[in-house]
Design a protein around this motif. Structure first.
Motif, short mmCIF file in Angstrom:
data_model
loop_
_atom_site.label_atom_id
_atom_site.label_comp_id
_atom_site.label_asym_id
_atom_site.label_seq_id
_atom_site.Cartn_x
_atom_site.Cartn_y
_atom_site.Cartn_z
N THR A 1 0.61 -1.16 0.12
CA THR A 1 -0.19 -0.23 -0.16
C THR A 1 0.92 1.30 -0.13
O THR A 1 0.45 1.96 -0.50
CB THR A 1 -1.00 -0.23 1.16
N ARG A 2 1.73 1.35 0.78
CA ARG A 2 2.98 2.32 0.59
C ARG A 2 3.32 3.01 -0.68
O ARG A 2 3.51 4.03 -1.11
CB ARG A 2 3.93 2.27 1.72
N GLN B 1 -1.02 -17.15 0.06
CA GLN B 1 -1.13 -17.38 1.56
C GLN B 1 -2.48 -17.34 2.32
O GLN B 1 -3.22 -17.11 1.76
CB GLN B 1 -0.20 -16.25 2.30
N ASP C 1 -2.53 -12.60 5.84
CA ASP C 1 -2.18 -12.58 7.24
C ASP C 1 -0.55 -12.33 7.81
O ASP C 1 -0.27 -12.89 8.79
CB ASP C 1 -2.77 -14.04 7.68
P1 UTP Z 1 5.70 -5.14 4.14
O1 UTP Z 1 5.55 -5.32 5.67
O2 UTP Z 1 6.73 -4.18 3.73
O3 UTP Z 1 4.31 -4.86 3.63
O4 UTP Z 1 6.27 -6.58 3.76
P2 UTP Z 1 3.74 -4.77 2.30
O5 UTP Z 1 2.33 -5.36 2.36
O6 UTP Z 1 4.67 -5.24 1.06
O7 UTP Z 1 3.57 -3.23 2.18
P3 UTP Z 1 2.66 -2.21 2.75
O8 UTP Z 1 2.97 -2.26 4.16
O9 UTP Z 1 1.10 -2.35 2.50
O10 UTP Z 1 3.10 -0.75 2.13
C1 UTP Z 1 7.13 -7.01 3.57
C2 UTP Z 1 7.40 -8.24 2.66
O11 UTP Z 1 6.70 -9.30 3.23
C3 UTP Z 1 5.64 -9.67 2.29
C4 UTP Z 1 5.70 -8.57 1.35
O12 UTP Z 1 5.22 -9.07 -0.09
C5 UTP Z 1 7.03 -8.10 1.23
O13 UTP Z 1 7.65 -8.88 0.65
N1 UTP Z 1 4.31 -9.93 2.98
C6 UTP Z 1 3.90 -9.07 3.52
C7 UTP Z 1 3.68 -11.10 2.55
O14 UTP Z 1 4.13 -11.91 1.81
N2 UTP Z 1 2.62 -11.05 3.15
C8 UTP Z 1 2.03 -10.40 3.85
O15 UTP Z 1 0.92 -10.67 4.38
C9 UTP Z 1 2.58 -9.19 4.39
#
Ligand code: UTP
Length: 479
Positions: A117-118, A193, A218
């Motif tokens: 989202t960021r 997942q 999750d």
């Molecule tokens: P982040 O914590 O940076 O989250 O994930 P995000 O969803 O990519 O970005 P924001 O917070 O919405 O901006 C770190 C890593 O963990 C993976 C993401 O794809 C990224 O590689 N991840 C995160 C998952 O695989 N599943 C999740 O439920 C959350």
């Protein structure tokens, strides 16, 4: 057994949601067509209401304070550059790592189920273009890393990619469009997942549409159960894969497969190993590796008391300096052990309050201007305290960590491209092919080295036999 009729199914589900205070999920039932009704019932059946009841009390209606360990000590780490006492051990580790890679006893694993989202990019984050000259995507760079590793060591590594139900189809389509970047499709496996519903502050599950629950992934901690549910763990066992090299999709500098790291993990009998970098400042927003009440763990920056964040050691250095960068090796047997009994397995849930679109009582979809929803996620690093002999290896930020998290500013496309460019220029310098640098300290030009050609600076020196033509201010690419 007699199969359930539609009205029996509805009655059963209605009674479940009523029993758990979630009857609003069916509030718009009368306005739905039959396909929507089916989708809504499918969504509701995905929710484990019995397990959620307790969680809603403890984590949604209230914020659960992080229980700080009584004793918090810095975690011991293997240094990035070995001292005289460790040189032999590192050399053995590299040999062991290479041998495991050659025999395909290691699999690459990328978690790519996040919503990004960021960053705000329309598509799976792995499809985000990031390399400085060729604009290669994150997935392309990782694929090339695997190709480069296979070429160097004669391996044929498997690559597991965790998606989410929301981006699974788009991720698979992207790989097909890109012809798997030259990898054999049968060596790449995707699996989605698990999900969790988003909640209103009072504990009600939010609807994303009148007939769809607002589910979101999750958390990367969900990857452990997803490995089991997808059959990936069983497949690894069948093929003799012993270790899983875990990375997150947003860091283009990561060494997806690192012989030293894998070898140290294996030689020390570590069940879960982690890479760390020294923190940029006391309050940097990364998790901190510590030993808490005798167990290695990560304490999030927001949970580390200020006096510990600012504490100094005897030599004046930062006492808690080991920042977590989400690079791990996990033993397959460890993931099997942790997930063997789902009723016993639970990583802690972390609560985040975010903006989530929702359907209101009148059935109108609303976008909140302020954070309106509680999301629950599990984090991979919470598995570390469960691991035997957990190991931490230091690495350098400039070599291995520059994630793309934000649209602008820190950890953005701009900083990540800059860091890729700097690293390529440094590798060329180290190989003896002087790169021009500008007065502001940046390389004078754009430099990109495909991981298919070289995986690190020493490797580049081996494979780039003749001095490349380098011109100030120009773009350069080698593969
Ligand atoms: P982040 O914590 O940076 O989250 O994930 P995000 O969803 O990519 O970005 P924001 O917070 O919405 O901006 C770190 C890593 O963990 C993976 C993401 O794809 C990224 O590689 N991840 C995160 C998952 O695989 N599943 C999740 O439920 C959350």
């Amino acid at each position: 057994m007699k199969s359930e009729t539609d009205s029996e199914r509805l009655a059963r589900i209605r009674s479940t949601v009523e029993q758990h205070g979630q009857s609003h999920l069916l509030a718009h039932w009368d306005t739905l067509n039959s396909q929507q009704r089916g989708e809504l019932l499918d969504d509701i059946e995905q929710v484990n209401f019995a397990a959620l009841g307790h969680l809603i009390e403890s984590h949604v209606r209230q914020e659960q304070a992080f229980a700080l360990p009584t004793s918090i000590q810095p975690a011991p780490c293997y240094p990035a550059v070995p001292g005289i006492d460790l040189i032999g051990r590192y050399a053995d580790a590299v040999k062991r790592g290479v041998s495991l890679i050659r025999k395909n006893k290691v699999a690459a694993f990328t978690v790519a189920g996040g919503q990004g989202t960021r960053l705000g990019f329309d598509g799976p984050k792995g499809a985000f273009p990031i390399s400085p000259v060729r604009n290669k995507t994150l997935f392309a760079l990782f694929a090339e890393f695997i190709l480069g590793t296979n070429r160097r060591y004669g391996s044929d590594l498997r690559w597991y990619i965790m998606t989410s139900p929301q981006n699974d189809a788009a991720t698979r389509a992207f790989f097909r469009e890109q012809a798997y970047f030259g990898l054999k499709p049968e060596r790449v496996r995707f699996f989605p997942q698990g999900v969790m519903p988003a909640f209103a502050a009072d504990g009600r599950i939010l609807l994303d549409q009148k007939h769809r629950i607002a589910f979101s992934p999750d958390g990367h901690g969900g990857s452990l159960l997803a490995l089991r549910h997808s059959g990936a763990l069983a497949e690894m066992a069948n093929e003799g894969i012993e270790h899983v090299s875990y990375i997150q999709v947003d860091n283009p500098l990561v060494k997806l497969i690192d012989p030293l790291f894998i070898g140290l993990h294996d030689l020390t009998g570590s069940e879960m190993s982690s890479k760390m970098i020294p923190k940029a400042d006391d309050l940097e927003r990364v998790g901190n590796f510590v030993v808490g009440d005798g167990r290695t763990m990560v304490i999030e920056y927001s949970d580390l008391p200020d006096e510990l964040a600012h504490a100094r050691d005897g030599a004046g250095g930062r006492r808690f300096d080991a920042g977590s960068i989400a690079i791990h090796v996990l033993s397959r047997a460890f993931v099997e052990r942790l997930t063997a009994d789902e009723a016993l397995f639970a990583l802690p849930w972390h609560r985040a309050v975010k903006k989530v679109p929702y359907v209101d009582e009148a059935g109108i979809r609303r976008e909140s201007q302020t954070p309106n929803a509680v999301k629950l996620e599990a984090f991979i690093f919470d598995a570390i305290p469960h691991a035997e002999n957990p190991l931490i290896l230091e690495t350098t930020r400039a070599e291995e960590f520059s994630p793309v998290k934000n649209a602008t500013g820190v950890d953005s496309e701009e900083t990540s491209r800059r860091d890729m460019n700097r690293r390529a220029a440094r590798w060329l310098d180290a190989a003896g092919f002087g790169v021009p640098w500008r007065a502001d300290g940046e390389p004078d030009g754009l430099f990109e080295i495909s991981p298919r050609l070289a995986l690190d600076a020493a490797h580049l020196r081996e494979v780039m036999l003749r001095p490349p033509a380098i011109q100030r201010g120009r773009e350069h690419y080698w593969e």
